[in-house]
Design a protein around this motif. Structure first.
Motif, PDB file in Angstrom:
ATOM      1  N   ILE A 227     -65.383 -67.447   7.392  1.00  0.00           N
ATOM      2  CA  ILE A 227     -66.468 -68.428   7.343  1.00  0.00           C
ATOM      3  C   ILE A 227     -66.922 -68.768   8.757  1.00  0.00           C
ATOM      4  CG2 ILE A 227     -66.960 -70.858   6.838  1.00  0.00           C
ATOM      5  CD1 ILE A 227     -65.367 -70.490   4.243  1.00  0.00           C
TER       6      ILE A 227
ATOM      7  N   THR B 139     -68.819 -65.787  10.296  1.00  0.00           N
ATOM      8  CA  THR B 139     -70.168 -65.595   9.762  1.00  0.00           C
ATOM      9  C   THR B 139     -71.131 -66.695  10.194  1.00  0.00           C
ATOM     10  OG1 THR B 139     -69.170 -64.531   7.822  1.00  0.00           O
ATOM     11  CG2 THR B 139     -71.472 -65.229   7.636  1.00  0.00           C
TER      12      THR B 139
ATOM     13  N   GLY C  41     -64.484 -64.170   1.545  1.00  0.00           N
ATOM     14  CA  GLY C  41     -64.807 -65.357   2.326  1.00  0.00           C
ATOM     15  C   GLY C  41     -66.268 -65.497   2.719  1.00  0.00           C
ATOM     16  N   PRO C  42     -66.857 -64.500   3.413  1.00  0.00           N
ATOM     17  CA  PRO C  42     -68.258 -64.638   3.810  1.00  0.00           C
ATOM     18  C   PRO C  42     -69.209 -64.789   2.629  1.00  0.00           C
ATOM     19  CG  PRO C  42     -67.207 -62.880   5.048  1.00  0.00           C
ATOM     20  CD  PRO C  42     -66.249 -63.279   3.956  1.00  0.00           C
TER      21      PRO C  42
ATOM     22  N   ALA D 298     -69.708 -68.280   1.349  1.00  0.00           N
ATOM     23  CA  ALA D 298     -70.407 -69.214   2.231  1.00  0.00           C
ATOM     24  C   ALA D 298     -71.640 -69.813   1.547  1.00  0.00           C
ATOM     25  CB  ALA D 298     -70.817 -68.510   3.524  1.00  0.00           C
TER      26      ALA D 298
ATOM     27  N   THR E  68     -75.097 -74.649   6.476  1.00  0.00           N
ATOM     28  CA  THR E  68     -74.261 -73.765   7.277  1.00  0.00           C
ATOM     29  C   THR E  68     -72.941 -74.409   7.676  1.00  0.00           C
ATOM     30  OG1 THR E  68     -75.572 -74.491   9.184  1.00  0.00           O
ATOM     31  CG2 THR E  68     -76.104 -72.349   8.231  1.00  0.00           C
TER      32      THR E  68
ATOM     33  N   PRO F 269     -69.454 -74.841   4.213  1.00  0.00           N
ATOM     34  CA  PRO F 269     -68.292 -73.978   3.948  1.00  0.00           C
ATOM     35  C   PRO F 269     -67.058 -74.304   4.797  1.00  0.00           C
ATOM     36  CG  PRO F 269     -70.293 -72.672   4.023  1.00  0.00           C
ATOM     37  CD  PRO F 269     -70.659 -74.040   4.497  1.00  0.00           C
TER      38      PRO F 269
ATOM     39  N   TRP G 157     -64.479 -76.160   2.842  1.00  0.00           N
ATOM     40  CA  TRP G 157     -63.656 -75.225   2.076  1.00  0.00           C
ATOM     41  C   TRP G 157     -62.561 -74.642   2.961  1.00  0.00           C
ATOM     42  CZ3 TRP G 157     -62.680 -72.716  -2.516  1.00  0.00           C
ATOM     43  CH2 TRP G 157     -62.165 -71.429  -2.454  1.00  0.00           C
ATOM     44  N   ALA G 158     -62.911 -74.230   4.174  1.00  0.00           N
ATOM     45  CA  ALA G 158     -61.933 -73.625   5.078  1.00  0.00           C
ATOM     46  C   ALA G 158     -60.799 -74.587   5.412  1.00  0.00           C
ATOM     47  CB  ALA G 158     -62.623 -73.159   6.358  1.00  0.00           C
TER      48      ALA G 158
ATOM     49  N   GLY H  36     -73.870 -62.106   5.027  1.00  0.00           N
ATOM     50  CA  GLY H  36     -72.537 -62.182   4.453  1.00  0.00           C
ATOM     51  C   GLY H  36     -72.039 -60.836   3.960  1.00  0.00           C
TER      52      GLY H  36
END
Length: 414
Positions: free
Chosen positions: A33, A36, A157-158, A161, A176, A179, A182-183, A271
């Motif tokens: 993430i 990207t 993962g990407p 996003a 942007t 995400p 989430w990480a 992504g």
């Protein structure tokens, strides 16, 4: 007497590998993430593409700065506390990135990305944890198995996003930055998995199983690690290999989302391209490990140089062709995989067991520091000269690595 006998070692190695594989899958969901979105988020906050490379570079700087302290912690206490702390710092960094996006603060974004880099460091150091209990003839495959495990999370993962960004639609949080929420959660869960399940510790167990070695504090220090590298030409080649391959990969990959954006690519396409790149990095690592064990570490280092050169040619001449850019990024990932697996195995082979953790920390410090410089320069090169020249610069980095590999190979045969 050691807590684990030699007869119990294979079962412990399988259990340790399973824990590391799980942590790599989870960590792999979060780290991409940042790869990207960091350049895009930096451009939005700073208002200029010239600053795009600084956000991912801050992550690499964080990885470098934390390499030696975390290696020292692992040397003293084992792999488990070092990996756990790295994931927790990564979670905190991701949270700071979210706050930076809400406040529109570029300095705070850089600070958050520096902390985010700790999660990347944990994923990198996990490969050495896999090698702690592996026999020399299977060391390349042990490393590559853990590297491969990142594929599952890293490819997904990407592509998560965009859905993660939509989950915060209607809020003040930029799409942007969403995400990174989430990480942060993923890194927290990963740290808990390592803390609970990685018992007994592989590094401490390896020491117990080699009582004939000098395991004093002096023999495990950073100074001892530097001395071990100085004494071994193959260790020096290994350090150069992981540093050069990582720098070339990071420099080119960092600016690819911006390059794609110049030619009309949306977040979804970016992504997909980065997912393909990450698949090249991780999915074929078992092949690289097998080749490193069967053909030798030096042969695979040569393969890495060839693949990275081809990647620079493809990506650097892609222009507006999204397909060619994607192909170049995929090959770039393959070259990185070959260099990282063979270089890491060669490094572990070339230094005494007590000094390995310190040398491995020094390796990640070297590769991350070099990549930080490359990432910072990448944005400036693209802004001033273009994406093609960035790829040409990345290819030039490979010349000294290839030359040193040839010299080392000839010396070994003499």
């Amino acid at each position: 007497m050691p807590a684990v006998t030699a007869a119990e070692l294979p079962a412990l190695q399988r259990r340790t590998t399973a824990v590391l594989v799980t942590s790599q899958i989870l960590g792999g969901l979060g780290v991409p993430i940042g790869i990207t979105l960091a350049p895009v988020l930096a451009t939005e906050i700073a208002g200029s593409e010239a600053y795009a490379g600084l956000a991912p570079t801050a992550s690499v700087v964080g990885t470098a700065v934390l390499s030696v302290p975390l290696a020292s912690l692992m040397t003293a206490r084992g792999r488990r506390p070092g990996l756990t702390l790295a994931y927790l710092i990564g979670a905190l960094g991701a949270a700071v990135v979210v706050v930076a996006a809400l406040l529109g603060s570029f300095p705070l974004l850089l600070l958050g990305m520096a902390g985010f880099g700790a999660a990347s460091l944990a994923n990198l150091q996990a490969r050495f944890a896999a090698a702690d209990l592996a026999s020399p003839e299977r060391r390349g495959r042990a490393i590559s198995t853990v590297v491969w495990a990142t594929t599952i999370g890293a490819v997904l993962g990407p592509n998560l996003a965009a859905p993660a960004g939509r989950a915060f639609a209607g809020t003040s949080l930029p799409v942007t930055a969403a995400p990174f929420v989430w990480a942060a959660g993923i890194f927290l869960v990963t740290g808990i998995v390592v803390t609970v399940l990685m018992r007994p510790d592989p590094l401490l167990t390896a020491r117990e199983l080699s009582p004939q070695e000098d395991h004093s504090a002096a023999s495990r220090s950073l100074k001892a690690g530097i001395a071990a590298v100085k004494a071994s030409p193959r260790a020096r080649l290994a350090l150069v290999t992981v540093a050069v391959t990582h720098t070339a990969m990071v420099s080119i990959m960092t600016m690819t989302p911006v390059h794609l954006g110049h030619h009309g690519a949306g977040l979804q396409l970016v992504g997909l391209v980065i997912s393909g790149h990450i698949a090249g990095m991780y999915a074929f690592s078992p092949v690289m490990g097998w080749l490193a064990d069967r053909l030798g570490r030096l042969s695979v280092i040569g393969l890495a140089a060839g693949l990275l050169s081809l990647a620079a040619l493809l990506a650097g001449t892609s222009g507006g062709s999204h397909g060619q850019t994607a192909a170049g990024l995929f090959v770039l990932g393959l070259g990185w995989s070959a260099g990282l697996v063979s270089g890491s195995a060669l490094l572990t082979d070339s230094v005494p067991q007590p000094a390995r953790a310190a040398v491995q920390g020094l390796s990640d410090l070297t590769m991350s520091s070099a990549a930080a410089v490359g990432g910072a320069a990448a944005g400036l090169i693209v802004a001033q000269a273009g994406y093609g020249w960035l790829n040409a610069a990345g290819a030039l980095l490979l010349v000294p690595m290839a030359a040193l590999a040839l010299v080392t190979a000839r010396t070994s045969k003499a």
